[in-house]
Design a protein around this motif. Structure first.
Motif, PDB file in Angstrom:
ATOM      1  N   ARG A  61     -36.016  37.442  22.271  1.00  0.00           N
ATOM      2  CA  ARG A  61     -35.612  38.585  21.467  1.00  0.00           C
ATOM      3  C   ARG A  61     -34.180  38.464  20.954  1.00  0.00           C
ATOM      4  N   ASP A  62     -33.313  37.897  21.791  1.00  0.00           N
ATOM      5  CA  ASP A  62     -31.906  37.871  21.411  1.00  0.00           C
ATOM      6  C   ASP A  62     -31.628  36.872  20.306  1.00  0.00           C
ATOM      7  N   GLY A  63     -32.317  35.730  20.322  1.00  0.00           N
ATOM      8  CA  GLY A  63     -32.031  34.692  19.337  1.00  0.00           C
ATOM      9  C   GLY A  63     -32.799  34.826  18.049  1.00  0.00           C
ATOM     10  N   GLY A  64     -33.900  35.574  18.070  1.00  0.00           N
ATOM     11  CA  GLY A  64     -34.668  35.770  16.858  1.00  0.00           C
ATOM     12  C   GLY A  64     -35.252  34.479  16.318  1.00  0.00           C
ATOM     13  N   VAL A  65     -35.293  34.381  15.007  1.00  0.00           N
ATOM     14  CA  VAL A  65     -35.981  33.265  14.363  1.00  0.00           C
ATOM     15  C   VAL A  65     -35.246  31.951  14.591  1.00  0.00           C
ATOM     16  N   GLU A  66     -33.933  31.962  14.666  1.00  0.00           N
ATOM     17  CA  GLU A  66     -33.188  30.716  14.852  1.00  0.00           C
ATOM     18  C   GLU A  66     -33.530  30.071  16.193  1.00  0.00           C
ATOM     19  N   ALA A  67     -33.660  30.883  17.230  1.00  0.00           N
ATOM     20  CA  ALA A  67     -34.019  30.339  18.539  1.00  0.00           C
ATOM     21  C   ALA A  67     -35.410  29.722  18.503  1.00  0.00           C
ATOM     22  N   GLU A  79     -42.650  15.511  21.024  1.00  0.00           N
ATOM     23  CA  GLU A  79     -44.039  15.115  20.808  1.00  0.00           C
ATOM     24  C   GLU A  79     -44.201  14.076  19.693  1.00  0.00           C
ATOM     25  N   ARG A  80     -43.093  13.804  18.977  1.00  0.00           N
ATOM     26  CA  ARG A  80     -43.101  12.855  17.860  1.00  0.00           C
ATOM     27  C   ARG A  80     -44.051  13.292  16.746  1.00  0.00           C
ATOM     28  N   TRP A  81     -44.026  14.590  16.478  1.00  0.00           N
ATOM     29  CA  TRP A  81     -44.758  15.110  15.338  1.00  0.00           C
ATOM     30  C   TRP A  81     -43.904  14.949  14.088  1.00  0.00           C
ATOM     31  N   ASP A  82     -44.541  14.858  12.939  1.00  0.00           N
ATOM     32  CA  ASP A  82     -43.785  14.781  11.684  1.00  0.00           C
ATOM     33  C   ASP A  82     -43.229  16.145  11.287  1.00  0.00           C
ATOM     34  N   VAL A  83     -44.051  17.166  11.379  1.00  0.00           N
ATOM     35  CA  VAL A  83     -43.599  18.538  11.134  1.00  0.00           C
ATOM     36  C   VAL A  83     -44.278  19.433  12.170  1.00  0.00           C
ATOM     37  N   ALA A  84     -43.736  20.637  12.336  1.00  0.00           N
ATOM     38  CA  ALA A  84     -44.314  21.572  13.308  1.00  0.00           C
ATOM     39  C   ALA A  84     -44.252  22.984  12.758  1.00  0.00           C
ATOM     40  N   ILE A  85     -45.296  23.744  13.062  1.00  0.00           N
ATOM     41  CA  ILE A  85     -45.387  25.146  12.664  1.00  0.00           C
ATOM     42  C   ILE A  85     -45.510  25.987  13.934  1.00  0.00           C
ATOM     43  N   CYS A  86     -44.687  27.022  14.035  1.00  0.00           N
ATOM     44  CA  CYS A  86     -44.725  27.923  15.192  1.00  0.00           C
ATOM     45  C   CYS A  86     -45.323  29.261  14.768  1.00  0.00           C
ATOM     46  N   LEU A  87     -46.351  29.712  15.485  1.00  0.00           N
ATOM     47  CA  LEU A  87     -46.938  31.032  15.263  1.00  0.00           C
ATOM     48  C   LEU A  87     -46.464  31.963  16.369  1.00  0.00           C
ATOM     49  N   THR A  88     -45.932  33.112  15.988  1.00  0.00           N
ATOM     50  CA  THR A  88     -45.423  34.058  16.971  1.00  0.00           C
ATOM     51  C   THR A  88     -45.878  35.466  16.624  1.00  0.00           C
ATOM     52  N   ASP A  89     -45.990  36.318  17.638  1.00  0.00           N
ATOM     53  CA  ASP A  89     -46.284  37.728  17.373  1.00  0.00           C
ATOM     54  C   ASP A  89     -45.012  38.573  17.450  1.00  0.00           C
ATOM     55  N   LEU A  90     -43.851  37.913  17.493  1.00  0.00           N
ATOM     56  CA  LEU A  90     -42.577  38.621  17.493  1.00  0.00           C
ATOM     57  C   LEU A  90     -42.265  39.078  16.068  1.00  0.00           C
ATOM     58  N   PRO A  91     -42.075  40.385  15.835  1.00  0.00           N
ATOM     59  CA  PRO A  91     -41.702  40.844  14.486  1.00  0.00           C
ATOM     60  C   PRO A  91     -40.289  40.389  14.147  1.00  0.00           C
ATOM     61  N   LEU A  92     -40.140  39.747  13.015  1.00  0.00           N
ATOM     62  CA  LEU A  92     -38.862  39.175  12.615  1.00  0.00           C
ATOM     63  C   LEU A  92     -38.307  39.908  11.394  1.00  0.00           C
ATOM     64  N   HIS A  93     -36.970  39.919  11.280  1.00  0.00           N
ATOM     65  CA  HIS A  93     -36.315  40.593  10.164  1.00  0.00           C
ATOM     66  C   HIS A  93     -35.172  39.732   9.646  1.00  0.00           C
ATOM     67  N   ARG A  96     -32.748  43.569   7.607  1.00  0.00           N
ATOM     68  CA  ARG A  96     -33.604  44.743   7.767  1.00  0.00           C
ATOM     69  C   ARG A  96     -34.859  44.695   6.890  1.00  0.00           C
ATOM     70  N   ILE A  97     -35.214  43.525   6.403  1.00  0.00           N
ATOM     71  CA  ILE A  97     -36.438  43.332   5.625  1.00  0.00           C
ATOM     72  C   ILE A  97     -37.379  42.472   6.457  1.00  0.00           C
ATOM     73  N   PRO A  98     -38.664  42.846   6.560  1.00  0.00           N
ATOM     74  CA  PRO A  98     -39.599  42.041   7.356  1.00  0.00           C
ATOM     75  C   PRO A  98     -39.667  40.600   6.880  1.00  0.00           C
ATOM     76  N   LEU A  99     -39.570  39.676   7.819  1.00  0.00           N
ATOM     77  CA  LEU A  99     -39.621  38.250   7.531  1.00  0.00           C
ATOM     78  C   LEU A  99     -41.018  37.738   7.862  1.00  0.00           C
ATOM     79  N   VAL A 100     -41.694  37.173   6.861  1.00  0.00           N
ATOM     80  CA  VAL A 100     -43.039  36.657   7.051  1.00  0.00           C
ATOM     81  C   VAL A 100     -42.993  35.246   7.625  1.00  0.00           C
ATOM     82  N   ALA A 101     -42.127  34.431   7.078  1.00  0.00           N
ATOM     83  CA  ALA A 101     -42.011  33.046   7.550  1.00  0.00           C
ATOM     84  C   ALA A 101     -40.610  32.536   7.262  1.00  0.00           C
TER      85      ALA A 101
END
Length: 369
Positions: A61-67, A79-93, A96-101
């Motif tokens: 909660r404290d670090g938000g999206v950057e963490a 894991e030596r992946w080329d790219v990675a996508i993180c799915l979270t149920d934490l509401p991000l802003h 003060r505008i909702p952040l989708v990704a």
């Protein structure tokens, strides 16, 4: 594998879900067909490999999206992946505008906030993730020229929840944001969807048992029959609302479900958690009330003969009188349900709190080599 396939370049995409189980379920369903979608929408000349994992990346909660971006980047490197996508149920802003990704070409990772996608989360995430992977590969490479038809405006228009794409100075750091008003409504409905009101309803079984017990006593009391005779629909509605609001308040207070802002939980996030918890419990208790009303009405029709009811109210009765009686008794029994809710298992009730993330059974990190 054919000889042609052996000479095709391979790109490994990691999909990481944060606790608890809702993001993990979304990740599992996404990875089932992600390779095919990447082939169709990004590059047919690449052998796409999709790897799924969860357990190491936790929503902070404290670090938000950057963490989350930093944690996902470390996971991608390990894991030596080329790219990675993180799915979270934490509401991000962001401002003060909702952040989708949020995507970071420097770290070659992106984070998607599932609640910001609203009710149709799986459909939206299946649309958004291939575009995010494409953007990460494009912005993370030496050749940053976008392919035809891959303008940022085109990307944002694919997903209804995305209002616009905002740069962060570095062209590889992008915020996909929602609208201020509709985005907040979509975020709240998405949080309730992720919180699964059906689970809260099933978890409050003892509440229903207590309510039905109180209703049975009311059905056998002729004074309650007379009381229902003198109440109009407006008063019955007020009594029902008072009972439901009182029950939701009791559940929140008795089980300490109210989030308070602190060092780890900003005030905006605490408000969102409280809204999500309140709406989830309101939906669960409303459905409980409907079940109680239906059961009480059926029991009244079976147990109370019209001639007996007519003798008490001193006039002819019809189905409306039975429904009115069931309405009043259901409202009174809801108070009895509040007493029964005090007997619920603490962990079961707290699962309805949005900020409470219990570890599901079989918690482990799945690594696919």
């Amino acid at each position: 594998m054919t000889r042609g396939e052996q000479h095709r370049p391979e790109i490994v995409v990691g999909v990481v879900a944060t606790p608890p189980d809702h993001p993990a379920q979304a990740a599992a369903r996404l990875t089932a067909d992600l390779a095919g979608r990447l082939t169709e929408r990004v590059d047919r000349d690449v052998r796409w490999r999709v790897r799924q994992g969860w357990g190491e990346v936790a929503p902070r909660r404290d670090g938000g999206v950057e963490a989350l971006l930093d944690d996902t980047a470390r996971r991608r490197t390990d894991e030596r992946w080329d790219v990675a996508i993180c799915l979270t149920d934490l509401p991000l802003h962001t401002e003060r505008i909702p952040l989708v990704a949020r995507s970071s070409a420097r770290r070659r990772v992106a984070v998607v906030s599932l609640p910001a996608l609203g009710l149709g989360q799986l459909r939206a995430v299946r649309t958004a993730v291939p575009d995010l992977v494409d953007r990460l590969l494009t912005d993370g490479s030496d050749d940053r020229g976008a392919r035809p038809g891959q303008a940022q405006t085109g990307r944002s228009s694919r997903v209804a929840a995305v209002h616009r794409v905002v740069g962060d100075g570095d062209p590889g750091e992008l915020h996909y944001v929602a609208s201020r008003l509709i985005g907040r409504i979509r975020l709240l409905t998405g949080m309730v969807r992720a919180n699964r009101p059906g689970r809260a309803l099933l978890g409050l079984s003892k509440l229903l048992v207590g309510a039905f017990g109180t209703a049975a006593i009311g059905l056998a009391n002729s004074s309650v029959w007379q009381l229902s005779e003198g109440l109009d629909p407006l008063r019955l509605t007020v009594i029902m609302l008072i009972a439901l609001i009182g029950l939701v308040t009791w559940l929140i207070v008795a089980h300490d479900l109210w989030e308070k802002p602190d060092r780890d939980t900003p005030a905006e996030l605490a408000r969102l958690f409280n809204w999500g918890t309140t709406v989830t419990l309101a939906l669960a208790t409303a459905v409980s009330y409907l079940l109680l009303f239906a059961g009480t009405g059926l029991a009244a029709a079976l147990l109370i003969d019209p001639s007996v009811l007519e003798k008490v109210v001193q006039r002819p009765v019809d189905i409306a009188d039975y429904l009115t009686l069931a309405w009043l008794i259901s409202s009174l029994a809801t108070v009895g349900g509040a007493i029964g809710s005090g007997l619920e298992d603490e962990e079961t009730v707290r699962a309805a709190a949005y900020g409470h993330h219990p570890e599901p059974d079989g918690w482990r990190d799945e690594k696919d080599g």
